[in-house]
Scaffold this motif. Structure first.
Motif, PDB file in Angstrom:
ATOM      1  N   ALA A  41      35.999  39.116  43.524  1.00 10.41           N
ATOM      2  CA  ALA A  41      35.014  40.142  43.854  1.00 10.41           C
ATOM      3  C   ALA A  41      34.058  39.624  44.929  1.00 10.41           C
ATOM      4  O   ALA A  41      33.669  40.359  45.840  1.00 10.41           O
ATOM      5  N   TRP A  42      33.681  38.344  44.848  1.00 10.63           N
ATOM      6  CA  TRP A  42      32.829  37.719  45.869  1.00 10.63           C
ATOM      7  C   TRP A  42      33.538  37.734  47.220  1.00 10.63           C
ATOM      8  O   TRP A  42      32.923  38.036  48.245  1.00 10.63           O
ATOM      9  N   GLN A  65      33.349  41.130  48.638  1.00  9.15           N
ATOM     10  CA  GLN A  65      32.007  41.376  49.165  1.00  9.15           C
ATOM     11  C   GLN A  65      31.866  40.810  50.570  1.00  9.15           C
ATOM     12  O   GLN A  65      31.301  41.444  51.453  1.00  9.15           O
ATOM     13  N   GLY A  84      36.666  41.175  35.680  1.00 14.61           N
ATOM     14  CA  GLY A  84      36.094  39.860  35.385  1.00 14.61           C
ATOM     15  C   GLY A  84      36.434  38.772  36.389  1.00 14.61           C
ATOM     16  O   GLY A  84      36.102  37.614  36.177  1.00 14.61           O
ATOM     17  N   ASP A  85      37.094  39.111  37.474  1.00 15.59           N
ATOM     18  CA  ASP A  85      37.451  38.114  38.490  1.00 15.59           C
ATOM     19  C   ASP A  85      36.310  38.024  39.502  1.00 15.59           C
ATOM     20  O   ASP A  85      36.340  38.631  40.563  1.00 15.59           O
ATOM     21  N   ARG A  86      35.280  37.249  39.169  1.00 19.29           N
ATOM     22  CA  ARG A  86      34.067  37.161  39.991  1.00 19.29           C
ATOM     23  C   ARG A  86      34.333  36.536  41.363  1.00 19.29           C
ATOM     24  O   ARG A  86      33.740  36.938  42.346  1.00 19.29           O
ATOM     25  N   ARG A  87      35.213  35.554  41.413  1.00 17.26           N
ATOM     26  CA  ARG A  87      35.487  34.892  42.693  1.00 17.26           C
ATOM     27  C   ARG A  87      36.178  35.851  43.668  1.00 17.26           C
ATOM     28  O   ARG A  87      35.849  35.908  44.841  1.00 17.26           O
ATOM     29  N   ASP A  89      35.837  43.023  40.071  1.00 15.83           N
ATOM     30  CA  ASP A  89      34.632  42.710  39.305  1.00 15.83           C
ATOM     31  C   ASP A  89      34.732  43.262  37.888  1.00 15.83           C
ATOM     32  O   ASP A  89      34.408  42.569  36.918  1.00 15.83           O
ATOM     33  N   ASP A  90      35.203  44.506  37.755  1.00 21.27           N
ATOM     34  CA  ASP A  90      35.377  45.104  36.432  1.00 21.27           C
ATOM     35  C   ASP A  90      36.367  44.318  35.574  1.00 21.27           C
ATOM     36  O   ASP A  90      36.227  44.250  34.360  1.00 21.27           O
ATOM     37  N   LYS A 102      35.327  46.357  43.395  1.00 22.71           N
ATOM     38  CA  LYS A 102      34.839  46.870  42.110  1.00 22.71           C
ATOM     39  C   LYS A 102      35.872  46.658  41.013  1.00 22.71           C
ATOM     40  O   LYS A 102      35.535  46.240  39.910  1.00 22.71           O
TER      41      LYS A 102
END
Length: 162
Positions: A109-110, A113, A104-107, A101-102, A98
Motif C-alpha cells: 500500500a505504501w 501511495q 493488510g499489506d502495508r508495504r 491496505d484493506d 486501497k
C-alpha cells in the motif's frame, strides 16, 4: 547542530572565505510557535541544519549513523525504472492501494501511495494499458530482485539470527 529536512539554520563559509558561519533563520521551521519568523535564537533553542537535502536514509546511515523516518528522499524510484510508468491511471493505482491496505499489506500500500505521485491524473488510458504498464514494472522489479546476492528469505533468516 542536529539534522532536519526543515532546518532553522544555514551554514557555510563567510563571503571573505575566512570563517565558518551559522545563520539563524526560522522562516522554514514549522515547529516554531507563532509561525514563520526570522528571529534570533533564544537559550535552549535547538540548532537544526540539513546534512544533505537529497540524501536517502542509506547515505545518512553510512555517513552519520542514523535514519530519518520522515526522510522525503526515501522513495522507490519507479520513474527511473520505467519512464513510461506515467501511462497508468491514478484511479487504478488508488483502487489497488486501497485493496492492498484493506488486505493488510502495508508495504505494498505504501508503494502504491508513492506511485500516486507519478500516475496519470487525466484517466485517459484504459484497463489494458494499466495492466501492460504494471506488467512492465513488475518485470523490471523482478529482474532487479533476481540480481540481489540473497533472497528475502535468506535476509530474514540472517536478521532473525542476529
Amino acid at each position: 547542530a542536529n539534522h532536519c529536512f526543515a532546518p532553522n539554520t544555514t551554514y557555510g563559509v563567510s563571503p571573505d572565505g575566512q570563517h565558518f558561519q551559522l545563520s539563524w533563520d526560522t522562516s522554514g521551521d514549522v515547529r516554531k510557535p507563532g509561525g514563520a519568523t526570522a528571529t534570533t535564537p533564544s537559550a535552549g533553542d535547538e540548532v537544526l541544519i540539513c546534512y544533505g537535502e537529497r540524501m536517502p536514509n542509506a547515505l545518512l546511515m553510512l555517513h552519520y549513523g542514523f535514519l530519518d523516518p520522515e526522510n522525503p528522499n526515501d522513495r522507490v524510484p519507479i520513474e527511473l525504472m520505467i519512464p513510461g510508468a506515467r501511462k497508468i491511471r491514478m484511479g487504478s493505482v488508488a483502487r489497488a492501494g486501497k485493496a492492498l491496505d484493506d488486505a493488510g499489506d502495508r508495504r505494498a500500500a505504501w508503494a502504491a501511495q508513492n506511485m500516486m505521485q507519478m500516475a496519470d491524473p487525466s484517466e485517459a488510458g484504459n484497463a489494458a494499458g494499466d495492466a501492460a504498464c504494471t506488467g512492465e514494472m513488475r518485470a523490471v522489479a523482478d529482474a532487479q530482485v533476481a540480481g540481489f546476492a540473497t533472497t528475502i528469505e535468506e535476509d530474514e533468516a540472517l536478521l532473525a539470527g542476529a
